[in-house]
Design a protein around this motif. Structure first.
Motif, PDB file in Angstrom:
ATOM      1  N   SER A 103       0.819  -1.091   0.055  1.00 25.58           N
ATOM      2  CA  SER A 103       0.083   0.056   0.193  1.00 25.58           C
ATOM      3  C   SER A 103       0.933   1.265   0.105  1.00 25.58           C
ATOM      4  CB  SER A 103      -0.903   0.083   1.135  1.00 25.58           C
ATOM      5  OG  SER A 103      -0.133   0.132   2.220  1.00 25.58           O
ATOM      6  N   GLN A 105       0.334   3.680   1.813  1.00 25.68           N
ATOM      7  CA  GLN A 105       0.643   4.166   3.337  1.00 25.68           C
ATOM      8  C   GLN A 105       2.114   3.707   3.833  1.00 25.68           C
ATOM      9  OE1 GLN A 105      -1.380   6.292   5.955  1.00 25.68           O
ATOM     10  NE2 GLN A 105       0.798   5.822   6.270  1.00 25.68           N
ATOM     11  N   GLN A 106       2.235   2.055   3.490  1.00 30.10           N
ATOM     12  CA  GLN A 106       3.250   1.443   3.931  1.00 30.10           C
ATOM     13  C   GLN A 106       4.504   2.295   3.411  1.00 30.10           C
ATOM     14  OE1 GLN A 106       2.339  -2.479   2.674  1.00 30.10           O
ATOM     15  NE2 GLN A 106       1.702  -2.856   4.689  1.00 30.10           N
ATOM     16  N   TRP A 109       5.452   5.519   5.210  1.00 32.85           N
ATOM     17  CA  TRP A 109       6.141   5.109   6.436  1.00 32.85           C
ATOM     18  C   TRP A 109       7.689   4.856   6.072  1.00 32.85           C
ATOM     19  CZ3 TRP A 109       1.795   1.064   8.093  1.00 32.85           C
ATOM     20  CH2 TRP A 109       0.943   2.024   8.605  1.00 32.85           C
TER      21      TRP A 109
END
Length: 358
Positions: A103, A105-106, A109
């Protein structure tokens, strides 16, 4: 004295099944999938038994990767579900875990951290659970390169939706999508092959295969048992016969009176039930065995007990061990009777059933 209900785990059979996977993987390396507590067999003992054979392990989540380290093992561990928080990425970097990122989002990060693990990218080739769409992959790679994150990228993975069905064309379609999506990045490794892929003639295995259920003797193929595929059962689920009686014709056994004796029948009660993880939906005629003789369940499975017909085992007596699945009765047979798959049965054995290793 505790009851003698037990799951006996044959670690030599586990190792032989791994060798079978390796022989069917062609030139691919083989990472052992030991998620879900080693498919119910115990992640520590299972990983330890495979440590001399498997160059990598694969699990679903961080907790399972930690369990491998707690067992004293240092091989790389692939996290197939990736991470669920930014702090997890730092832990992966410190402990040699290889997350599979699926994703944006990963990726965000990852970009925020100085210490970064090696990692994989998941490509969604049609299963539509996790992963980057093939049309997104060039953009993802450009983003990683711009930020200097791409140096930690090992390669790409995908997962097959219908590899267990030899009649389905979807596996070939997914393989083609994966090949096209990753063709622009020839220096990176690729992994597609679950257990079922090892039994599909002509299936490309790429660089790493990921056998799971086949290591434990269960069949990954629809309509075929593990034994028919040349796999050995690893778990033997056993429980004691704790009572016998003669049930007169016309009388019933168990909850709901769902089974009626059509003749005088010698019946036995076995100290295992759905509280131990034995499937409640395994009804009358589900096979079991005692003293090497195949017998059958009768009536409903209750929380702590189930009933068996002892007609085919006239010498059976209280204290004898009943095999619910193992070498005489295959786990795939029981799963078919319960309307499920061997994966669910083995991972569902509860903590009140001790595992004994040999």
């Amino acid at each position: 004295m505790p009851r003698s209900t037990v799951a006996r785990i044959d670690l030599d059979a586990l190792r032989r099944n791994f060798q079978t996977a390796r022989s069917r993987a062609g030139g691919a390396q083989v990472m052992a999938v030991v998620k879900a507590d080693g498919y119910g067999h115990g992640i520590g003992p299972v990983a330890s038994a495979l440590d001399s054979l498997a160059p990598k392990f694969a699990v679903a989540c961080l907790e399972e990767a930690r369990a491998i380290r707690e067992a004293g093992l240092v091989k790389p561990v692939v996290l197939l579900q990736g991470v669920h928080a930014k702090a997890d990425i730092d832990e992966c970097a410190r402990h040699g875990f290889e997350p599979v990122f699926h994703s944006f989002q990963q990726l965000a990060w990852l970009e925020q951290l100085e210490a970064r693990p090696v990692f994989w990218l998941k490509v969604n080739t049609g299963m539509n659970r996790l992963g980057f769409h093939p049309d997104e992959l060039n953009g993802v790679m450009g983003r990683l390169q711009t930020l200097g994150v791409d140096q930690g990228l090992l390669g790409f993975v995908t997962h097959f939706a219908c590899a267990d069905d030899p009649e389905s064309a979807m596996t070939a379609q997914q393989t083609s999508v994966f090949e096209r999506a990753t063709s622009a990045f020839p220096g990176l490794v690729k992994s597609v092959a679950n257990s079922a892929a090892h039994f599909r003639p002509g299936q490309p295995m790429f660089d790493w295969s990921r056998p799971g259920i086949m290591l434990y003797g269960g069949s990954p193929m629809v309509g075929t048992t593990g034994r028919e595929l040349g796999l050995e059962p690893v778990m033997s689920l056993e429980a004691p016969l704790i009572s016998t009686r003669l049930v007169p014709a016309g009388e019933s056994v168990g909850y709901g009176a769902s089974w009626l004796a059509d003749r005088d029948t010698r019946m036995g009660m076995v100290a295992i039930g759905y509280g131990d993880g034995y499937p409640r939906h395994a009804g009358t005629n589900t096979p079991a065995a005692i003293n090497g003789q195949r017998i059958r369940l009768i009536g409903r499975v209750s929380m702590d007990m189930l009933a068996v017909d002892l007609t085919n085992a006239p010498d059976a007596k209280e204290g004898d061990s009943v095999e619910l699945w193992g070498r005489t009765v295959g786990v795939d047979e029981v799963a078919a009777c319960a309307g499920t798959i061997s994966y669910e049965l083995m991972t569902g054995i509860t903590g009140r059933v001790p595992r004994q290793y040999r």
